[in-house]
Design an enzyme around this catalytic site. Sequence first.
Site, PDB file in Angstrom:
ATOM      1  N   GLU A  58       0.831  -1.214   0.000  1.00 27.62           N
ATOM      2  CA  GLU A  58       0.000   0.000   0.000  1.00 27.62           C
ATOM      3  C   GLU A  58       0.863   1.261   0.000  1.00 27.62           C
ATOM      4  O   GLU A  58       0.639   2.178  -0.793  1.00 27.62           O
ATOM      5  CB  GLU A  58      -0.917   0.029   1.239  1.00 27.62           C
ATOM      6  CG  GLU A  58      -1.927  -1.101   1.327  1.00 27.62           C
ATOM      7  CD  GLU A  58      -2.946  -1.118   0.198  1.00 27.62           C
ATOM      8  OE1 GLU A  58      -3.049  -0.124  -0.546  1.00 27.62           O
ATOM      9  OE2 GLU A  58      -3.630  -2.140   0.056  1.00 27.62           O
ATOM     10  N   ASN A  62       1.316   3.854  -3.180  1.00 27.09           N
ATOM     11  CA  ASN A  62       0.954   5.270  -3.017  1.00 27.09           C
ATOM     12  C   ASN A  62       2.092   6.190  -3.445  1.00 27.09           C
ATOM     13  O   ASN A  62       1.870   7.197  -4.134  1.00 27.09           O
ATOM     14  CB  ASN A  62       0.582   5.570  -1.562  1.00 27.09           C
ATOM     15  CG  ASN A  62      -0.828   5.129  -1.238  1.00 27.09           C
ATOM     16  OD1 ASN A  62      -1.570   4.685  -2.102  1.00 27.09           O
ATOM     17  ND2 ASN A  62      -1.202   5.255   0.022  1.00 27.09           N
ATOM     18  N   ARG A 119      -9.009   3.202  -7.863  1.00 35.60           N
ATOM     19  CA  ARG A 119      -8.438   3.147  -6.519  1.00 35.60           C
ATOM     20  C   ARG A 119      -9.601   3.078  -5.536  1.00 35.60           C
ATOM     21  O   ARG A 119     -10.639   3.702  -5.757  1.00 35.60           O
ATOM     22  CB  ARG A 119      -7.556   4.364  -6.221  1.00 35.60           C
ATOM     23  CG  ARG A 119      -6.387   4.578  -7.159  1.00 35.60           C
ATOM     24  CD  ARG A 119      -5.556   3.339  -7.362  1.00 35.60           C
ATOM     25  NE  ARG A 119      -5.072   2.791  -6.099  1.00 35.60           N
ATOM     26  CZ  ARG A 119      -4.595   1.557  -5.977  1.00 35.60           C
ATOM     27  NH1 ARG A 119      -4.577   0.752  -6.991  1.00 35.60           N
ATOM     28  NH2 ARG A 119      -4.167   1.142  -4.814  1.00 35.60           N
TER      29      ARG A 119
HETATM   30  N1  ADP Z   1       2.772   9.269  -1.137  1.00 34.67           N
HETATM   31  C1  ADP Z   1       1.703  10.057  -1.424  1.00 34.67           C
HETATM   32  N2  ADP Z   1       1.875  11.252  -2.040  1.00 34.67           N
HETATM   33  C2  ADP Z   1       0.823  12.058  -2.338  1.00 34.67           C
HETATM   34  N3  ADP Z   1      -0.459  11.754  -2.036  1.00 34.67           N
HETATM   35  C3  ADP Z   1      -0.709  10.577  -1.398  1.00 34.67           C
HETATM   36  C4  ADP Z   1       0.349   9.680  -1.064  1.00 34.67           C
HETATM   37  N4  ADP Z   1      -0.200   8.614  -0.433  1.00 34.67           N
HETATM   38  C5  ADP Z   1      -1.524   8.833  -0.393  1.00 34.67           C
HETATM   39  N5  ADP Z   1      -1.850  10.012  -0.970  1.00 34.67           N
HETATM   40  C6  ADP Z   1      -3.227  10.591  -1.073  1.00 34.67           C
HETATM   41  O1  ADP Z   1      -4.058   9.940  -0.129  1.00 34.67           O
HETATM   42  C7  ADP Z   1      -5.192   9.363  -0.789  1.00 34.67           C
HETATM   43  C8  ADP Z   1      -5.639   8.099  -0.064  1.00 34.67           C
HETATM   44  O2  ADP Z   1      -4.664   7.076  -0.158  1.00 34.67           O
HETATM   45  P1  ADP Z   1      -5.126   5.566   0.000  1.00 34.67           P
HETATM   46  O3  ADP Z   1      -5.850   5.410   1.287  1.00 34.67           O
HETATM   47  O4  ADP Z   1      -3.943   4.681  -0.206  1.00 34.67           O
HETATM   48  O5  ADP Z   1      -6.188   5.361  -1.165  1.00 34.67           O
HETATM   49  P2  ADP Z   1      -5.970   5.208  -2.759  1.00 34.67           P
HETATM   50  O6  ADP Z   1      -4.526   4.892  -3.003  1.00 34.67           O
HETATM   51  O7  ADP Z   1      -6.857   4.069  -3.120  1.00 34.67           O
HETATM   52  O8  ADP Z   1      -6.382   6.510  -3.373  1.00 34.67           O
HETATM   53  C9  ADP Z   1      -4.750   9.162  -2.217  1.00 34.67           C
HETATM   54  O9  ADP Z   1      -5.847   9.122  -3.120  1.00 34.67           O
HETATM   55  C10 ADP Z   1      -3.853  10.380  -2.450  1.00 34.67           C
HETATM   56  O10 ADP Z   1      -4.612  11.518  -2.742  1.00 34.67           O
HETATM   57 MG    MG Z   2      -3.335   3.611  -1.961  1.00 33.09          MG
END
Ligand code: ADP
Ligand code: MG
Lengths: 161, 102
Positions: A58, A62, A119
């Site tokens: 995860e 991300n 996502r």
């Molecule tokens: N490393 C990262 N850099 C920038 N934005 C991030 C990062 N990790 C997460 N995000 C933001 O947080 C949101 C939620 O992440 P997550 O719970 O993993 O759901 P998903 O990956 O399914 O969108 C993402 O849609 C993104 O906007």
């Molecule tokens: Mg994610």
Amino acid sequence: MIEIVSVKRDTQVKNEMRLEFKAISENEAFARTAVAAFVTQLNPTLEEISDIKTAVSEAVTNAIIHGYEGMENYDNRVWLSCFIKNDVLDVEVRDSGVGIENIEKAMQPLFTTKPQLDRSGMGFSFMEAFMDDLEVISEPGHGTSVHMVKKLGTASWIEEE
Amino acid sequence: MDEDFKVIDNYLMIRMPDEIDHHKSIYISKMADKFIINEQVGNVVFDFERTVFMDSSGIGIIVGRYKKISIFGGKVFAINADRQIKRILQLSGLHKMVEIME
Ligand SMILES: Nc1ncnc2c1ncn2[C@@H]1O[C@H](COP(=O)(O)OP(=O)(O)O)[C@@H](O)[C@H]1O
Ligand SMILES: [Mg+2]
């Protein structure tokens, strides 16, 4: 001239490893497999390995798909570090990408900025559920660091009782 | 990989890969949608027999297909899911959308 640099060691750290890799989705499997291989020295249960692999997958996904959003033409990198202290695994996944404006909102279950990419918005929820501790440090324009902790061996301990 | 997608009556059967992550999920979603649209199948069955790893990308695949077929009254099924996959489906609240069969 030789400069002698002495580093004060954290005597609790039994083992440590660091990886740097290109921020491309082919490396998602590599990263979680590397962490799983590194923790075998703690004799984790199959369930613990599975939990750690999911959480690492995860965080790394991300970093790759959200962290470097709009920066696809650069040579983007992801840094992963693991520490073992006693029976505790410490994992840090870091990118130097766009960062997160509102961390609290981003961590809410089902929140995603990429619904068109299928996502689910469950990434942070899984990291929270499968690890014992989760900390996210981020600043817009300065990247994101995800720090996760898991205590191993608690399951077998409970089973033995 | 195309042999992992099969239409039987009104069901699209998808044999899921050993590891389901973001990298693999893009292809599965694209192929599934091709069948849903071209062959007009109403229901989707995800077969996890081979699957030993899944992260939230798997949830994205299932929810995405559910949205496409449920408007026409279609259903989503999961078969041969092991303990960890069932746990992930449950944690996401997906057991309300997906019928988990033993
Ligand atoms: N490393 C990262 N850099 C920038 N934005 C991030 C990062 N990790 C997460 N995000 C933001 O947080 C949101 C939620 O992440 P997550 O719970 O993993 O759901 P998903 O990956 O399914 O969108 C993402 O849609 C993104 O906007
Ligand atoms: Mg994610």
